[in-house]
Motif scaffolding. Structure first.
Motif: not given
Length: 346
Positions: A24-28
């Motif tokens: 999720f952090l990479e996508g954000l």
């Protein structure tokens, strides 16, 4: 479950889209980088469609470069970093958005060609895709002539067949002779161009008002002759071009040829800057050479926009020459030239 537990679980939640997985952090972070890159281009976009098309090409270029780095390094973090660096690179903003140049399209095609080549792993289809795309680039613009040096080295290492090399040489040679035949007879001087090469040092206003600029003619012979000499030195060794050496080879070839070729404008530096970002992902210890190249290339855009750069262009030409020397020394070391010469002598 508490809200903080839900948030903590979401931060490390893994998602999958086909064969691609990400946190999720990479996508954000990717969304934030994309938004920042769009805001950087917003003042220059207007409502004309070609601007949006070139910006779309920049996005595809960043994705293709990230895929290439992901394939070579097996690292999602480096792929994401490559995506972000290319999108916010000053050269990409200047060329694809402000000037609405087509160099971003050429860089996209060549990065895709490299991706075809490294993913093929010896299969015939990938080599032919690389050959056809690169031949199209060589026919399209003379600014890609320096890529022929890397193509010849690939043929020497049997990554390309003889007929593939012949196609590339024919395409590049046809464009080269056609372009310079028209340019030399048009009475151009070296004043109107903004790529920091050797003419910034020896004097780009040395000869004017003649049908053929002798300084430009000497530069053509130097570019061809020194390229052949360096290829001969490379052939004496036994370099096997993996991903790192392949990028160094094409980066050096493009810079080396463009340093002596006359009539090259600021757009010449676009593809080398993109290749430098890919290179620094594979060789982080040599980050200084790509940084100096970005500074030298952006100086050309500064002079194009403002009529002058932050410092004399000769300074940036010297910086670029140092980068070329560094990359060339690395290639000679990869090919084991010193060892080969010692063995032949003894």
């Amino acid at each position: 479950m508490h809200v903080d537990d839900l948030l903590r679980g979401l931060l490390f939640q893994r998602f999958r889209l086909g064969t691609v997985s990400f946190d999720f952090l990479e996508g954000l972070l990717a969304v934030c980088i994309t938004g920042t890159a769009y805001l950087l281009r917003t003042p220059f976009l207007g409502i004309r469609l070609p601007n949006g098309l070139y910006m779309l090409a920049e996005w595809y270029l960043a994705l293709a470069a990230a895929a290439l780095v992901r394939h070579l390094t097996k690292s999602r973090k480096k792929a994401l970093l490559t995506y972000g660096m290319i999108l916010i690179l000053p050269v990409t903003v200047a060329e694809g958005t402000i000037l609405r140049g087509n160099a971003c399209v050429g860089a996209l095609l060549f990065v895709c060609a490299l991706l075809f080549l490294v993913q093929s792993e010896g299969r015939r289809r990938g080599a032919w895709l690389f050959t056809l795309v690169t031949a199209g680039l060589l026919l399209w613009s003379v600014r890609y002539t320096g890529l022929l040096m890397g193509c010849v080295a690939l043929w020497q290492n049997r990554r390309l067949k003889a007929e593939q090399l012949f196609l590339l040489l024919a395409a590049g040679g046809a464009r080269f002779f056609a372009a310079y035949r028209s340019w030399l007879s048009a009475g151009y001087t070296l004043v109107a161009f903004h790529w920091p090469n050797v003419y910034e040092i020896v004097g780009r206003e040395a000869v004017q008002g003649q049908p053929v600029d002798p300084l430009a003619l000497v530069g053509l012979f130097l570019a061809c002759g020194l390229s052949v000499l360096f290829l001969y030195l490379i052939s004496m060794g036994g370099m096997e071009p993996d991903g790192k050496k392949l990028l160094r080879l094409f980066l050096f070839g493009g810079l080396f040829a463009g340093y002596f070729l006359p009539y090259m404008d600021q757009s010449y530096g676009y593809l080398p800057c993109v290749l430098a970002i890919l290179y620094v992902m594979l060789v982080p210890g040599e980050f200084l050479a790509p940084v100096l190249l970005q500074i030298a290339a952006f100086a050309g855009y500064q002079e194009c926009f403002n009529g002058e750069s932050m410092m004399p262009m000769a300074v940036f030409a010297v910086l670029q020459f140092l980068v070329i020397l560094w990359l060339g020394a690395g290639l000679l070391r990869d090919a084991g030239i010193g060892i080969s010469l010692w063995k032949r002598r003894n």
